[in-house]
Write a protein that holds these residues in place. Structure first.
Motif: not given
Length: 228
Positions: A65, A91, A95-96, A99-102
């Motif tokens: 990522c 999570k 995101f840091e 990533a756009d979603d999890y």
């Protein structure tokens, strides 16, 4: 849904389940069980979205990522992390990284597909809308009709598919190999120069009456839907 999704997941049963359900929804699916191969597929195919497992046998999903989001050619590709890690700190780290979603395992495939569609609709509306346009070109996907201004343009099936692919990411330059993979498909053998033939046909069809040429040729790189 004509979007291409790359699934990078080392658990074969999960990967197969995701691929089956995505293809039922009309997605084109690529798959990889390792991080290194997955990243090479990303660079080669420029998928519309990546489903990326956190824990892989070589590179971690986090590392991949990071590489995606650092590359100017790849950073706009949305990434959904798939992981068994459910702690809030994990999570946040995902995101840091960009990533756009999890999505936490185990997950519902219906929920996963809804999240994919919602994310694509948000970040790439040209993929999901029934009527899309660039400059004075308009495609009605439901009717499979193409217009330039108020004039309808007749296209062959390959030229239509090329234009429909280009309009997903206007101004982005695609190599012949990328166009072959995305428009013709990985399993069909076609010489790269065939792309040039269909590009010429598409250019001739849409550039009528001395209108601006909207197919840009980039020497030694490829083609883009763009103004000159």
């Amino acid at each position: 849904m004509s979007a291409t999704v790359l699934v990078v997941e080392d658990e074969k049963s999960i990967s197969t389940l995701i691929q089956y359900n995505l293809e039922k929804e009309g997605f084109k699916v690529l798959a990889s069980e390792t991080g290194e191969e997955g990243f090479e597929l990303i660079k080669k195919n420029l998928p519309d979205l990546v489903l990326l497992d956190w824990m892989l046998p070589d590179l971690s999903g986090i590392d991949i990522c990071k590489q995606i989001k650092k590359d100017t050619k790849l950073k706009s590709i949305p990434v959904i992390m798939l992981t068994a890690k459910s702690e809030e700190t994990d999570k946040i780290r995902g995101f840091e990284t960009g990533a756009d979603d999890y999505v936490t395992k185990p997950f519902s495939t219906k929920e996963l597909i809804l999240r994919i569609k919602a994310l694509l609709k948000r970040v790439k509306p040209s993929l999901t809308e029934d009527i899309v346009s660039f400059k004075d070109i308009k495609i009605d996907r439901l009717a499979r009709r193409v217009y330039r201004g108020d004039k309808e343009i007749k296209l062959g099936p390959t030229e239509y598919n090329l234009l429909n692919f280009f309009i997903k990411n206007p101004t982005r330059v695609y190599s012949r190999e990328q166009l072959l993979n995305q428009v013709w498909g990985n399993d069909i053998y076609v010489e790269s120069r065939t792309v040039d033939v269909h590009i010429r046909r598409l250019r001739k069809a849409i550039n009528l009456d001395d209108q601006d040429d909207l197919i840009r040729t980039v020497r030694s790189a490829g083609y883009a839907l763009d103004s000159q």
